[in-house]
Design an enzyme around this catalytic site. Sequence first.
Site, short mmCIF file in Angstrom:
data_model
loop_
_atom_site.label_atom_id
_atom_site.label_comp_id
_atom_site.label_asym_id
_atom_site.label_seq_id
_atom_site.Cartn_x
_atom_site.Cartn_y
_atom_site.Cartn_z
N ASP A 180 0.86 -1.18 0.00
CA ASP A 180 0.00 0.00 0.00
C ASP A 180 0.90 1.24 0.00
OD1 ASP A 180 -2.90 1.09 0.74
OD2 ASP A 180 -1.45 2.18 1.96
N GLU A 223 -5.01 2.47 -3.90
CA GLU A 223 -3.54 2.53 -3.96
C GLU A 223 -2.91 1.27 -3.40
OE1 GLU A 223 -4.68 4.78 -0.12
OE2 GLU A 223 -5.50 4.50 -2.12
#
Length: 305
Positions: A180, A223
Amino acid sequence: MTDEDWTNDEATAVITLSDISRQSPKPGQKDHFLLVHVQGTELGRVRELKARETVIGRSADADLWLGDDGVSRKHARLIKEAGSFILEDLDSANGTFVQGEKITRKKLEDGDQIQLGPSAIFRYSVADKDHKALLEQLYSTSVTDALTGARNREYLGTLLVTELSYARRHDHDLSFVIFDLDHFKRVNDTHGHPAGDTVLVEISKAVLKQLRAEDALCRYGGEEFCVVLRNIDLPGAHATGERIRAIIEGLEIKHEALTLKVTASVGCASRREIDKSAPHGALVGLADKRLYKAKDGGRNRVVSS
């Protein structure tokens, strides 16, 4: 499922794939035996039949795993005989059908439509390499994230079930890495979403270059990305995660007049750490817990224990 239950997009996709899979291939040797999903959870996927015998069903031990509702654990079997394939029903609960007719055993012909249970439908095709490549390209496009070029989340779910089943059957390693981007919201808030999109695209490109052909990079969320690593144990997954982390940290991403830099936190897990009967979600969950441990530990780091 009735025609009325389909969305327009689903109906269009089914018609397109059905039409293409029954077209006469370009001139060439028709030596590829294919099952093309024309309806069901993996619409468009092309599976080449190579083994002498292939068991199809929902069981983790099935050679061809299907997640569609109504498919039995061991639903049907394909057997190669004298240069063609025989389809046999394995006393399934909802039946096996060829061209709409319920069968117990039937020799398949090029173009036959096969239905397993209420919703898993295939077209059996005997094709040359060009026709096979065309069908595979159509499927690849349908399971690819349009922005980043990574595989999409829908593809990930099916891939993990298939890979985990195979790894358990053959006692192979399988690992899962999730990463992430740290404080990615700041990029969007400060520089705008186009800048954020550029970051995602460049990171995907950089990570893909470092992976093997058999590894799968998937976009898990906004993301968040993940990598499915075949035949890689936990130390190997940690090494891959560290390589990904270092690559991202070292990137200088150009967007208009800006030079953007980001970091990533990484969590890793191996299938040997979870119970043998646990679903693929247990592997994802373990890696995800370690990702958040990396976040809590200061970010820009890899956690695998």
